[in-house]
Design an enzyme around this catalytic site. Structure first.
Site, short mmCIF file in Angstrom:
data_model
loop_
_atom_site.label_atom_id
_atom_site.label_comp_id
_atom_site.label_asym_id
_atom_site.label_seq_id
_atom_site.Cartn_x
_atom_site.Cartn_y
_atom_site.Cartn_z
N GLU A 152 0.84 -1.20 0.00
CA GLU A 152 0.00 0.00 0.00
C GLU A 152 0.87 1.25 0.00
OE1 GLU A 152 -2.43 2.65 3.19
OE2 GLU A 152 -2.12 0.53 3.64
N ASP A 172 0.80 3.93 -3.22
CA ASP A 172 0.42 5.33 -3.08
C ASP A 172 1.31 6.22 -3.96
OD1 ASP A 172 -1.03 7.53 -1.47
OD2 ASP A 172 1.07 8.00 -1.11
N ASP A 204 -7.14 0.97 0.51
CA ASP A 204 -5.76 0.54 0.77
C ASP A 204 -5.39 -0.67 -0.10
OD1 ASP A 204 -5.60 2.52 2.65
OD2 ASP A 204 -5.76 1.20 4.39
N GLU A 263 -4.52 0.37 -3.63
CA GLU A 263 -3.14 0.87 -3.72
C GLU A 263 -2.14 -0.28 -3.69
OE1 GLU A 263 -3.12 5.38 -1.96
OE2 GLU A 263 -2.97 3.75 -0.51
#
Length: 227
Positions: free
Chosen positions: A41, A45, A114, A117
């Site tokens: 995650e 991002d 999450d 990502e």
């Protein structure tokens, strides 16, 4: 051989272990973060931000930097990623702990955002930036929807930052005040500080959501109206 889900996302993983890691929530790994998707995650991002920035830069050549920043914030925010995850039924693919399963974790906004990502990062590591970009482009809004420079969703942290930037000597930071509840049903409370003075607090089911709510309260208390 591609799984049904891999066919849906139009990407077949060479490293199936990496694929599984992206779909594994920390509640399923008995709290051992290295076996969950949390590290992916973190990487996802950054990949998301890069691909989105490149896309906006290339598609919207006449829109200034400030509006591009707003647009990007609206695309990469939790609410937007939650919508992307729903489009591919990502929640149905997740490996969750029993508590998270019974409490509706497959539909929880923070978990799905999450995981999306993490999936981006897994594709990036498995196939490179071109494959990650190809995957993401199917979710990014068409140029026509972006032309006005108006974000898809309100990103209160970005709005607050722009307000504060009118006075360069001012600085805002966010602080996690508390977290409570079981691992599968946590509530977070965060505050936003202006020069170390609290100007807003907020609660949410994730740290990101709590920070957004804190920024939203600060904007309201400062007299700036937001929809």
């Amino acid at each position: 051989m591609a799984t049904t889900f891999e066919k849906k996302i139009k990407y077949t993983f060479k490293n199936k272990a990496l694929f599984k890691e992206a779909l594994t929530h920390s509640s399923h790994s008995s709290g051992k973060k290295r076996f969950s998707n949390e590290r992916l995650e973190f990487l996802g991002d950054s990949v998301l931000s890069l691909v989105t920035s490149k896309y906006l830069f290339e598609q919207l050549r006449d829109i200034p930097e400030g509006q591009l920043t707003k647009l990007r914030a609206g695309i990469v925010c939790e609410q937007s990623l939650f919508g992307f995850a729903q489009k591919i039924d990502l929640g149905e693919q997740l490996f969750l702990g029993k508590g998270e399963e019974t409490s509706g974790g497959r539909r929880r906004r923070s978990i799905l955002a999450d995981a999306f990502e993490a999936l981006i990062a897994a594709i990036f590591l498995d196939g490179g930036i071109e494959q990650a970009e190809k995957f993401l482009l199917s979710f990014l809004p068409e140029k026509e929807k972006l032309m006005g420079g108006k974000p898809l969703f309100n990103d209160y942290k970005t709005v607050l930052q722009e307000i504060i930037q009118q006075n360069p000597e001012e600085k805002i930071t966010y602080k996690l005040e508390s977290e409570s509840g079981e691992d599968h049903n946590k509530t977070f409370t965060s505050s936003v500080l202006l020069n170390n003075q609290c100007i807003g607090t907020g609660t949410g089911r994730s740290k990101k959501e709590a920070e957004q709510e804190a920024a939203r309260e600060a904007i309201r208390l400062m007299g700036y109206e937001q929809e």
